[in-house]
Scaffold this active site. Structure first.
Site, mmCIF file in Angstrom:
data_model
loop_
_atom_site.group_PDB
_atom_site.id
_atom_site.type_symbol
_atom_site.label_atom_id
_atom_site.label_comp_id
_atom_site.label_asym_id
_atom_site.label_seq_id
_atom_site.Cartn_x
_atom_site.Cartn_y
_atom_site.Cartn_z
ATOM 1 C CD1 TRP A 106 -2.077 -2.290 1.641
ATOM 2 C CD2 TRP A 106 -3.001 -1.193 -0.076
ATOM 3 N NE1 TRP A 106 -3.079 -3.082 1.114
ATOM 4 C CE2 TRP A 106 -3.659 -2.436 0.072
ATOM 5 C CE3 TRP A 106 -3.408 -0.332 -1.102
ATOM 6 C CZ2 TRP A 106 -4.711 -2.832 -0.764
ATOM 7 C CZ3 TRP A 106 -4.449 -0.726 -1.935
ATOM 8 C CH2 TRP A 106 -5.087 -1.960 -1.762
ATOM 9 C CG ASP A 176 -3.099 3.822 4.418
ATOM 10 O OD1 ASP A 176 -4.126 3.621 5.095
ATOM 11 O OD2 ASP A 176 -2.837 3.210 3.371
ATOM 12 C CE LYS A 200 -8.081 -2.746 4.878
ATOM 13 N NZ LYS A 200 -8.421 -3.806 3.978
HETATM 14 C C1 LIG Z 1 -3.314 -0.190 4.351
HETATM 15 C C2 LIG Z 1 -4.270 0.009 3.216
HETATM 16 N N1 LIG Z 1 -4.248 1.173 2.553
HETATM 17 C C3 LIG Z 1 -5.087 1.408 1.531
HETATM 18 C C4 LIG Z 1 -5.985 0.457 1.119
HETATM 19 C C5 LIG Z 1 -6.910 0.765 -0.034
HETATM 20 O O1 LIG Z 1 -8.165 0.979 0.471
HETATM 21 P P1 LIG Z 1 -9.433 1.218 -0.460
HETATM 22 O O2 LIG Z 1 -9.735 -0.076 -1.104
HETATM 23 O O3 LIG Z 1 -10.462 1.654 0.538
HETATM 24 O O4 LIG Z 1 -9.102 2.290 -1.425
HETATM 25 C C6 LIG Z 1 -6.048 -0.768 1.773
HETATM 26 C C7 LIG Z 1 -7.028 -1.798 1.353
HETATM 27 O O5 LIG Z 1 -7.031 -2.908 1.741
HETATM 28 C C8 LIG Z 1 -5.161 -1.000 2.847
HETATM 29 O O6 LIG Z 1 -5.171 -2.165 3.499
#
Ligand SMILES: Cc1ncc(COP(=O)(O)O)c(C=O)c1O
Length: 365
Positions: A106, A176, A200
Site C-alpha cells: 500500500w 494511512d 477493516k
Molecule cells: C493499508 C491500506 N491502505 C489502503 C488500502 C486501499 O483501500 P481502499 O480499497 O479503501 O481504497 C487498503 C485496502 O485494503 C489497505 O489495506
C-alpha cells in the site's frame, strides 16, 4: 464450537468480520430506525435524524481516539486509495518534496500516486527483504524542506506494523491507518493527518475517515476540484454531496460497540492476546510455519506466514476452508497464508486456527 447464526470464521483482509451485536442492531433498525418509520438507507442526509447519526458517530470516534480539539474529522469517499492522490494534490507542491516510508504494497501505491503530483522521496523501502519490517521513523534521514512524511502504520498484505506512534519525528506526519485504526490507543497529536478506509476495523466499505489538524486544512490550495478539496469538505461537515450514509451509520454502531467494550485499551489487550495465539502456533511448529514479518514488526491484525511448499499451502487452505476457516489465502506477493483478525474477529477463531495448524503440521511435517 458453533458460532452465532452458524457464521464461519472469516479471516478476510477486508471487507471482513463485523461485530455480531452491530449486525444485530442494524438488523433491528433496518425497517424502522429510531422511530423514524424508515431505514437509515432511506433517510435524507439533510434530515434531523441523520444529522444526529453522523454527529454521534463523530463524537464517539473523538471519544474513542481522544482526538484533540484542533483536529477535524471527515467522512469522505473514494476509499483510502483516493487519499493517496488527495494528500499530494493538497500538500505536495509541484516544485516541492515529500518523504515516503515504504513498508509494503500500500505504501508503494501511495508513492505511485504522489509521483504524479511532485517529488515523492522514498526515504525507506523494505523491498530488499520483501517487506518484512518497519523502521524507527525518527532514525530516518529526512529530505530538508520536505512537506510531510507519509507512512502506512500497518501493511495489510505483508502483515507489517510499526507497533507505535511516530514519536520524535519532526514536521507533518501523514499516516494511512486503514488496517489498524482503533486496534489500540493512538496519540493523535503525533500525526498531522490520519486516514483509514472503513472496511477493516470500522464498518462496511464506502467511507474513508480522515482526521486532520485544522492548520493543514488552511493550507489546502485554491481551485481544486470540489470533491478533492479537504477545505470544502470540512466547511460542509462532510456533506458537500450525499455522503455514504449507511456506511457512516454502521461505523457509528461499531464505535458504540467499542466504547461499550471498554475502549481502545481493552481492544489492544484483546488483540494482543488473539494475535499471540497464532504467532505461538507459528513459532512452536519447529519451522513448519514461518512468520513473514520480523518479530519487532509483527502485525496484530494480519498474521502472515508461509508453509514448506506451494502444494502444502494449497492443501492447508483447502482443508482449513472445509473446517469453516475461510479467507486464509495469502497475497501472491508473500505467498503462504494470511489470517486477518481485526477487532471484531473472535478469539475463539484464533484458537481453532492454532489447533488446526498444529494438527496440519503434525500430519504433514
Ligand atoms: C493499508 C491500506 N491502505 C489502503 C488500502 C486501499 O483501500 P481502499 O480499497 O479503501 O481504497 C487498503 C485496502 O485494503 C489497505 O489495506
Amino acid at each position: 464450537m458453533s458460532q452465532p447464526y452458524e457464521r464461519i470464521f472469516n479471516f478476510s483482509a477486508g471487507p471482513c468480520t463485523l461485530p455480531v451485536p452491530v449486525l444485530e442492531k442494524a438488523r433491528d433498525e433496518m425497517l424502522n430506525a429510531k422511530g423514524t418509520g424508515m431505514s437509515v438507507m432511506e433517510m435524507s442526509h439533510r434530515s434531523k435524524p441523520y444529522e444526529a447519526i453522523i454527529q454521534k458517530a463523530e463524537a464517539d470516534l473523538r471519544k474513542l481516539m481522544a482526538i484533540p480539539e484542533g483536529y477535524r474529522v471527515l467522512f469522505l469517499q473514494g476509499g483510502a486509495s483516493l487519499q493517496f492522490s488527495m494528500v499530494p494534490m493538497c500538500f505536495l507542491p509541484k516544485d516541492g518534496d515529500a518523504d515516503y516510508v515504504v513498508t509494503g504494497s500500500w505504501g508503494v501505491k501511495a508513492v505511485e500516486a504522489a509521483c504524479l503530483e511532485g517529488c515523492a522521496n522514498v526515504i525507506y523501502d523494505a523491498k530488499a527483504t520483501n517487506y518484512d519490517r518497519a523502521p524507527l521513523l525518527r532514525d530516518l534521514d529526512r529530505t530538508p524542506g520536505a512537506s510531510y512524511l507519509h507512512f502506512t502504520s500497518n501493511e495489510t498484505i505483508q502483515g507489517v506494523d510499526f507497533l507505535a506512534d511516530p514519536e520524535g519525528v519532526t514536521g507533518d506526519v501523514i499516516c494511512d491507518m486503514s488496517s489498524n485504526i482503533l486496534s489500540r490507543p493512538c496519540d493523535v497529536s503525533s500525526y498531522s493527518m490520519i486516514y483509514a478506509g472503513a472496511q477493516k476495523n470500522m464498518g462496511p466499505a464506502g467511507v474513508v475517515v480522515v482526521i486532520m489538524r485544522q492548520d493543514l486544512i488552511d493550507r489546502v490550495p485554491a481551485n481544486l476540484h470540489p470533491m478533492l478539496d479537504y477545505r470544502l469538505q470540512a466547511a460542509n461537515d462532510s456533506m458537500y454531496n450525499t455522503p455514504p450514509c449507511y456506511s457512516i451509520y454502521m461505523c457509528g454502531l461499531v464505535y458504540e460497540w467499542l466504547l461499550e467494550l471498554g475502549g481502545l485499551d481493552k481492544m489492544r489487550e484483546i488483540n494482543e492476546a488473539k494475535a499471540m495465539v497464532i504467532y505461538h502456533a507459528i513459532d512452536g511448529s519447529g519451522g513448519f510455519y514461518k512468520a513473514h514479518a520480523q518479530p519487532g514488526s509483527r502485525s496484530r491484525m494480519n498474521v502472515t506466514f508461509t508453509l514448506p511448499s506451494d502444494e502444502l499451502t494449497d492443501a492447508f487452505i483447502k482443508e482449513a476452508k472445509a473446517q469453516r476457516l475461510d479467507g486464509l489465502t495469502g497475497h501472491r506477493s508473500v505467498g503462504g497464508a494470511r489470517a486477518s483478525i481485526y477487532n471484531a474477529f473472535p478469539r475463539e477463531g484464533c484458537e481453532v486456527l492454532a489447533a488446526f495448524m498444529k494438527d496440519f503440521a503434525s500430519k504433514n511435517g
